[in-house]
Scaffold this motif. Structure first.
Motif, PDB file in Angstrom:
ATOM      1  N   TYR A   1      43.539  38.767  37.478  1.00 54.79           N
ATOM      2  CA  TYR A   1      44.529  37.685  37.472  1.00 54.79           C
ATOM      3  C   TYR A   1      45.179  37.445  36.112  1.00 54.79           C
ATOM      4  O   TYR A   1      45.994  36.537  35.973  1.00 54.79           O
ATOM      5  CB  TYR A   1      43.867  36.385  37.962  1.00 54.79           C
ATOM      6  CG  TYR A   1      43.282  36.518  39.352  1.00 54.79           C
ATOM      7  CD1 TYR A   1      44.097  36.728  40.461  1.00 54.79           C
ATOM      8  CD2 TYR A   1      41.909  36.453  39.551  1.00 54.79           C
ATOM      9  CE1 TYR A   1      43.556  36.857  41.737  1.00 54.79           C
ATOM     10  CE2 TYR A   1      41.358  36.578  40.826  1.00 54.79           C
ATOM     11  CZ  TYR A   1      42.186  36.786  41.907  1.00 54.79           C
ATOM     12  OH  TYR A   1      41.668  36.917  43.160  1.00 54.79           O
TER      13      TYR A   1
ATOM     14  N   ASP B   1      37.570  29.119  42.673  1.00 47.07           N
ATOM     15  CA  ASP B   1      37.786  27.955  43.551  1.00 47.07           C
ATOM     16  C   ASP B   1      36.675  26.929  43.358  1.00 47.07           C
ATOM     17  O   ASP B   1      36.913  25.716  43.379  1.00 47.07           O
ATOM     18  CB  ASP B   1      37.815  28.397  45.017  1.00 47.07           C
ATOM     19  CG  ASP B   1      39.085  29.147  45.395  1.00 47.07           C
ATOM     20  OD1 ASP B   1      40.092  29.029  44.665  1.00 47.07           O
ATOM     21  OD2 ASP B   1      39.074  29.856  46.418  1.00 47.07           O
TER      22      ASP B   1
ATOM     23  N   GLU C   1      37.143  35.264  43.161  1.00 44.08           N
ATOM     24  CA  GLU C   1      38.039  34.300  43.811  1.00 44.08           C
ATOM     25  C   GLU C   1      37.270  33.054  44.247  1.00 44.08           C
ATOM     26  O   GLU C   1      37.697  31.919  43.994  1.00 44.08           O
ATOM     27  CB  GLU C   1      38.700  34.970  45.026  1.00 44.08           C
ATOM     28  CG  GLU C   1      39.698  34.103  45.757  1.00 44.08           C
ATOM     29  CD  GLU C   1      40.334  34.831  46.928  1.00 44.08           C
ATOM     30  OE1 GLU C   1      41.009  34.167  47.738  1.00 44.08           O
ATOM     31  OE2 GLU C   1      40.153  36.062  47.038  1.00 44.08           O
TER      32      GLU C   1
ATOM     33  N   PRO D   1      47.233  31.547  37.380  1.00 37.89           N
ATOM     34  CA  PRO D   1      48.263  31.477  38.424  1.00 37.89           C
ATOM     35  C   PRO D   1      48.228  30.110  39.100  1.00 37.89           C
ATOM     36  O   PRO D   1      47.285  29.327  38.923  1.00 37.89           O
ATOM     37  CB  PRO D   1      47.865  32.598  39.381  1.00 37.89           C
ATOM     38  CG  PRO D   1      46.424  32.856  39.110  1.00 37.89           C
ATOM     39  CD  PRO D   1      46.201  32.540  37.664  1.00 37.89           C
ATOM     40  N   ALA D   2      49.253  29.836  39.872  1.00 35.89           N
ATOM     41  CA  ALA D   2      49.426  28.502  40.464  1.00 35.89           C
ATOM     42  C   ALA D   2      48.197  28.034  41.233  1.00 35.89           C
ATOM     43  O   ALA D   2      47.853  26.850  41.201  1.00 35.89           O
ATOM     44  CB  ALA D   2      50.649  28.504  41.384  1.00 35.89           C
ATOM     45  N   ARG D   3      47.529  28.958  41.918  1.00 32.93           N
ATOM     46  CA  ARG D   3      46.358  28.572  42.722  1.00 32.93           C
ATOM     47  C   ARG D   3      45.296  27.880  41.879  1.00 32.93           C
ATOM     48  O   ARG D   3      44.584  26.990  42.359  1.00 32.93           O
ATOM     49  CB  ARG D   3      45.775  29.809  43.397  1.00 32.93           C
ATOM     50  CG  ARG D   3      44.491  29.540  44.177  1.00 32.93           C
ATOM     51  CD  ARG D   3      44.082  30.748  44.973  1.00 32.93           C
ATOM     52  NE  ARG D   3      42.802  30.555  45.630  1.00 32.93           N
ATOM     53  CZ  ARG D   3      42.242  31.446  46.441  1.00 32.93           C
ATOM     54  NH1 ARG D   3      42.877  32.585  46.727  1.00 32.93           N
ATOM     55  NH2 ARG D   3      41.068  31.221  46.997  1.00 32.93           N
ATOM     56  N   TRP D   4      45.161  28.292  40.624  1.00 32.34           N
ATOM     57  CA  TRP D   4      44.125  27.730  39.754  1.00 32.34           C
ATOM     58  C   TRP D   4      44.713  27.003  38.545  1.00 32.34           C
ATOM     59  O   TRP D   4      44.067  26.877  37.512  1.00 32.34           O
ATOM     60  CB  TRP D   4      43.169  28.844  39.297  1.00 32.34           C
ATOM     61  CG  TRP D   4      42.442  29.457  40.453  1.00 32.34           C
ATOM     62  CD1 TRP D   4      41.560  28.838  41.292  1.00 32.34           C
ATOM     63  CD2 TRP D   4      42.547  30.798  40.919  1.00 32.34           C
ATOM     64  NE1 TRP D   4      41.103  29.707  42.245  1.00 32.34           N
ATOM     65  CE2 TRP D   4      41.684  30.933  42.047  1.00 32.34           C
ATOM     66  CE3 TRP D   4      43.266  31.922  40.501  1.00 32.34           C
ATOM     67  CZ2 TRP D   4      41.534  32.119  42.754  1.00 32.34           C
ATOM     68  CZ3 TRP D   4      43.122  33.118  41.212  1.00 32.34           C
ATOM     69  CH2 TRP D   4      42.272  33.200  42.318  1.00 32.34           C
ATOM     70  N   SER D   5      45.923  26.521  38.673  1.00 31.78           N
ATOM     71  CA  SER D   5      46.579  25.837  37.548  1.00 31.78           C
ATOM     72  C   SER D   5      45.822  24.593  37.107  1.00 31.78           C
ATOM     73  O   SER D   5      45.899  24.181  35.947  1.00 31.78           O
ATOM     74  CB  SER D   5      48.021  25.472  37.910  1.00 31.78           C
ATOM     75  OG  SER D   5      48.049  24.607  39.039  1.00 31.78           O
TER      76      SER D   5
END
Length: 207
Positions: free
Chosen positions: A135, A108, A104, A17-21
């Motif tokens: 995810y 990060d 999560e 997803p975008a958070r971890w692109s």
């Protein structure tokens, strides 16, 4: 291992997803993440995550002040043989974080850096199982098995050399302390020291 560029073209592939692109981007730095997981049983398909730890190694330095060390609040029934290894009883996990929160924070922490460990394929399988469920993607990072690096270097000049490939065997031969064996953070620190010794060895001998 399927190269990432090829894996992205597979029909079953799902991007982060975008958070971890950023995890899909090629890594161009000089850091690695050393990680380790402890689980309820020694089964990559059924073992539940009980603790996870990770440190960043930059060059010859372990960034211990920023280490990640998480215990999971899990009610998993634990194999007695696993408890004898990591000593994480159910009551020891009561103040831990939820598995979703741990994953999560770990994602990060890792970013797109390479991931190193001892028996890293087991950790990879465990983490990917959770990440797929939460995810719907898998870790696209490069993975490095420290024992394979050790074998390549040791057998570079003497291919038939007999080696002790246990964690303790590598630590003894590389003169690395075994720190709090079978705690996630202790194993991570010892593995990080193995990595430093092995890459220092390689740097000194390769042109």
């Amino acid at each position: 291992m399927i190269p990432h560029w090829l894996r992205r073209r597979m029909p079953w592939y799902s991007p982060p997803p975008a958070r971890w692109s950023i995890m899909e981007e090629p890594y161009k730095g000089d850091e690695i993440v050393v990680l380790d997981c402890e689980t309820s049983m020694f089964d990559r398909k059924k073992g539940e995550l009980l603790s996870v730890a990770a440190v960043v190694v930059k060059g010859q330095h372990i960034q211990l002040s920023d280490a990640l060390d998480l215990t999971i609040n899990s009610n998993a029934i634990t194999d007695p043989n696993a408890v004898k290894v990591h000593y994480l009883r159910r009551e020891d996990r009561l103040n831990g974080v939820a598995a979703a929160e741990a994953i999560e924070k770990l994602l990060d922490f890792i970013g797109n850096r390479p991931i190193c460990g001892f028996y890293i394929e087991y950790d990879r399988a465990i983490l990917n199982r959770y990440i797929r469920e939460l995810y719907h993607f898998q870790l696209p990072n490069r993975f490095i098995e420290v024992s394979e690096l050790y074998v390549r270097q040791k057998r570079r000049y003497i291919p038939e050399l007999a080696l002790d490939l246990t964690f303790e065997g590598l630590a003894k031969d590389l003169n690395v302390p075994v720190i709090d064996r079978h705690t996630a953070l202790g194993d991570v620190i010892s593995t990080a020291l193995m990595w430093i010794k092995l890459t220092k060895f390689n740097t000194k001998r390769d042109p």
